[in-house]
Motif scaffolding. Structure first.
Motif, PDB file in Angstrom:
ATOM      1  N   ARG A 279       0.938  -1.151   0.114  1.00 29.26           N
ATOM      2  CA  ARG A 279      -0.135  -0.081   0.000  1.00 29.26           C
ATOM      3  C   ARG A 279       0.785   1.304  -0.103  1.00 29.26           C
ATOM      4  O   ARG A 279       2.071   1.012   0.330  1.00 29.26           O
ATOM      5  N   ALA A 280       0.296   2.480  -0.326  1.00 28.88           N
ATOM      6  CA  ALA A 280       1.122   3.608  -0.605  1.00 28.88           C
ATOM      7  C   ALA A 280       1.783   3.989   1.001  1.00 28.88           C
ATOM      8  O   ALA A 280       2.788   4.427   0.867  1.00 28.88           O
ATOM      9  N   VAL A 281       1.040   3.645   2.043  1.00 33.09           N
ATOM     10  CA  VAL A 281       1.731   4.259   3.367  1.00 33.09           C
ATOM     11  C   VAL A 281       2.844   3.247   3.722  1.00 33.09           C
ATOM     12  O   VAL A 281       3.665   3.606   4.153  1.00 33.09           O
ATOM     13  N   GLN A 282       2.847   1.949   3.188  1.00 32.88           N
ATOM     14  CA  GLN A 282       3.872   0.607   3.426  1.00 32.88           C
ATOM     15  C   GLN A 282       5.145   1.288   2.365  1.00 32.88           C
ATOM     16  O   GLN A 282       6.096   1.145   2.698  1.00 32.88           O
ATOM     17  N   ARG A 283       4.683   1.907   1.411  1.00 32.96           N
ATOM     18  CA  ARG A 283       5.890   2.236   0.262  1.00 32.96           C
ATOM     19  C   ARG A 283       6.740   3.318   0.959  1.00 32.96           C
ATOM     20  O   ARG A 283       7.723   3.335   0.931  1.00 32.96           O
ATOM     21  N   VAL A 284       5.771   4.246   1.531  1.00 36.04           N
ATOM     22  CA  VAL A 284       6.470   5.397   2.490  1.00 36.04           C
ATOM     23  C   VAL A 284       7.376   4.705   3.544  1.00 36.04           C
ATOM     24  O   VAL A 284       8.597   5.192   3.732  1.00 36.04           O
ATOM     25  N   GLY A 285       6.865   3.684   4.302  1.00 36.03           N
ATOM     26  CA  GLY A 285       7.455   3.217   5.417  1.00 36.03           C
ATOM     27  C   GLY A 285       8.822   2.529   4.926  1.00 36.03           C
ATOM     28  O   GLY A 285       9.872   2.491   5.426  1.00 36.03           O
ATOM     29  N   MET A 286       8.841   1.884   3.679  1.00 42.70           N
ATOM     30  CA  MET A 286      10.058   1.211   3.139  1.00 42.70           C
ATOM     31  C   MET A 286      10.895   2.154   2.764  1.00 42.70           C
ATOM     32  O   MET A 286      12.187   2.005   3.156  1.00 42.70           O
ATOM     33  N   ALA A 287      10.487   3.449   2.331  1.00 44.04           N
ATOM     34  CA  ALA A 287      11.512   4.343   1.947  1.00 44.04           C
ATOM     35  C   ALA A 287      12.198   4.859   3.048  1.00 44.04           C
ATOM     36  O   ALA A 287      13.439   5.326   2.896  1.00 44.04           O
ATOM     37  N   VAL A 288      11.337   5.363   4.112  1.00 46.16           N
ATOM     38  CA  VAL A 288      11.757   5.721   5.351  1.00 46.16           C
ATOM     39  C   VAL A 288      12.822   4.760   5.924  1.00 46.16           C
ATOM     40  O   VAL A 288      13.992   4.961   6.534  1.00 46.16           O
ATOM     41  N   ALA A 289      12.602   3.322   5.848  1.00 45.77           N
ATOM     42  CA  ALA A 289      13.294   2.292   6.468  1.00 45.77           C
ATOM     43  C   ALA A 289      14.743   2.485   5.679  1.00 45.77           C
ATOM     44  O   ALA A 289      15.682   2.385   6.228  1.00 45.77           O
ATOM     45  N   VAL A 290      14.751   2.535   4.342  1.00 43.99           N
ATOM     46  CA  VAL A 290      15.771   2.521   3.538  1.00 43.99           C
ATOM     47  C   VAL A 290      16.701   3.694   4.153  1.00 43.99           C
ATOM     48  O   VAL A 290      18.023   3.459   4.090  1.00 43.99           O
ATOM     49  N   ALA A 291      16.135   5.078   4.235  1.00 48.59           N
ATOM     50  CA  ALA A 291      16.809   6.057   4.413  1.00 48.59           C
ATOM     51  C   ALA A 291      17.390   5.827   5.926  1.00 48.59           C
ATOM     52  O   ALA A 291      18.641   6.032   6.178  1.00 48.59           O
ATOM     53  N   GLY A 292      16.587   5.188   7.036  1.00 50.52           N
ATOM     54  CA  GLY A 292      17.218   5.263   8.094  1.00 50.52           C
ATOM     55  C   GLY A 292      18.369   4.259   8.310  1.00 50.52           C
ATOM     56  O   GLY A 292      19.387   4.596   8.857  1.00 50.52           O
ATOM     57  N   VAL A 293      18.328   3.060   7.676  1.00 47.74           N
ATOM     58  CA  VAL A 293      19.570   1.921   7.485  1.00 47.74           C
ATOM     59  C   VAL A 293      20.811   2.800   6.872  1.00 47.74           C
ATOM     60  O   VAL A 293      21.648   2.347   7.197  1.00 47.74           O
ATOM     61  N   ALA A 294      20.458   3.424   5.872  1.00 46.10           N
ATOM     62  CA  ALA A 294      21.317   3.966   5.178  1.00 46.10           C
ATOM     63  C   ALA A 294      22.337   4.925   6.147  1.00 46.10           C
ATOM     64  O   ALA A 294      23.534   5.064   6.237  1.00 46.10           O
ATOM     65  N   LEU A 295      21.473   5.700   6.861  1.00 51.82           N
ATOM     66  CA  LEU A 295      22.022   6.675   7.729  1.00 51.82           C
ATOM     67  C   LEU A 295      22.823   6.232   8.849  1.00 51.82           C
ATOM     68  O   LEU A 295      23.903   6.350   9.190  1.00 51.82           O
ATOM     69  N   VAL A 296      22.172   4.991   9.216  1.00 53.21           N
ATOM     70  CA  VAL A 296      22.921   4.135  10.430  1.00 53.21           C
ATOM     71  C   VAL A 296      24.239   3.673   9.879  1.00 53.21           C
ATOM     72  O   VAL A 296      25.232   3.498  10.400  1.00 53.21           O
ATOM     73  N   THR A 297      24.199   3.196   8.581  1.00 52.47           N
ATOM     74  CA  THR A 297      25.282   2.449   7.979  1.00 52.47           C
ATOM     75  C   THR A 297      26.454   3.589   7.547  1.00 52.47           C
ATOM     76  O   THR A 297      27.768   3.297   7.821  1.00 52.47           O
TER      77      THR A 297
END
Length: 299
Positions: A279-297
């Motif tokens: 769903r659209a909100v889940q796609r946003v969540g996935m994008a936020v997840a990618v950004a979060g993990v990228a920042l941590v990495t």
């Protein structure tokens, strides 16, 4: 080297989870793990014998404790995979698992800069977004009373995202305890961890046999399904070993977060095999997840 090992663990975990989830969907979580876990134990036992090295009883105890937590996480995770879309379950579990080791690593003196802390916060937000499922129709909305409330709570607790979050917490504990067990050298703490996995699975099977009349659902049968279960167990054990070495030689927070990138593999395989859509909100969540993990990495 730590980065390579942790990313290798992420790749192996991602494929193992996809295969294990596929088996669980055709059978049950417990029946799938009854094949996967013994195979994983055999793999790490052989690896420990080949590589040599020794360890003390303290490290073995920490490893066994990690295995108990990991085994509980596996049962919950496989059930979540059978209940909900892999593209939702895997990220929720992984992001939950990543937060705890980062927190513990920080308490142990691992220094995280502002970018890493921001990444962790984004991961927490992503868990909520990715976990949002469609409420569906409102049939039965006229039901009232304690029975309706209890039924709704039971459905919530048994939903894929909630179980995924529980499994992630168990995996986070597994990551922390296995890091603690890794200071003595050798792979024997990992053998103890896989033994802990097996104890949990056997206890669950015994409980089902005594109080539920046996585990319901079709058995894991046929060469293809059994082969997938065994391969999943072998890959999961290999991922354990890669993470174990990465965490032993590097920071807990870095190893755990990089290893927690495994949902990317699971999601890609699920999209290819099952045509799962978000769903659209889940796609946003996935994008936020990618950004979060990228920042941590990066941090």
């Amino acid at each position: 080297m730590v980065t390579v090992l942790a990313l290798g663990a992420a790749l192996a975990y991602g494929v193992a989870d996809f295969l294990g989830g596929a088996v669980a969907r055709r059978s049950t979580a417990l029946k799938a793990l009854a094949w996967c876990v013994p195979m994983g134990l055999a793999v790490v036992l052989l690896s420990a014998l080949v590589t040599g090295g020794g360890t003390g009883w303290g490290q073995m105890a920490w490893g066994f404790g990690a295995g108990l937590a990991g085994g509980t996480g596996l049962i919950t995770f496989y059930r979540a995979l059978a209940r909900g879309p892999m593209s939702v379950v895997a990220p929720v579990s992984a992001l939950t698992a990543a937060v705890l080791p980062v927190a513990v690593g920080t308490l142990r003196g691992e220094r995280l800069d502002a970018m890493v802390l921001l990444g962790v916060l984004l991961c927490v937000v992503a868990i909520g977004l990715v976990s949002m499922e469609d409420g569906g129709n409102k049939e039965g909305a006229s039901d009232t009373g304690a029975e309706s409330a209890t039924s709704g709570l039971r459905r919530l607790l048994d939903s894929g995202p909630v179980m995924a979050a529980v499994s992630g917490a168990c995996f986070g504990i597994f990551f922390v305890l296995l890091k603690t067990a890794g200071d003595g050298g050798g792979l024997w703490p990992l053998v103890a961890a896989r033994a802990g996995n097996l104890v949990v699975v056997l206890a669950a099977l015994l409980f089902m046999a005594l109080f539920k009349g046996g585990a319901a659902g079709p058995p894991v049968a046929g060469r293809t399904l059994i082969g997938l279960a065994l391969l999943s167990g072998a890959l999961d054990a290999g991922a354990n070993a890669l993470y174990f070495i990465a965490a032993r030689d590097g920071m807990l927070s870095l190893a755990a977060v990089l290893t927690s990138l495994y949902p990317a593999i699971t999601v890609l395989l699920a999209r290819a095999a099952y045509s799962e859509r978000l769903r659209a909100v889940q796609r946003v969540g996935m994008a936020v997840a990618v950004a979060g993990v990228a920042l941590v990495t990066v941090g």
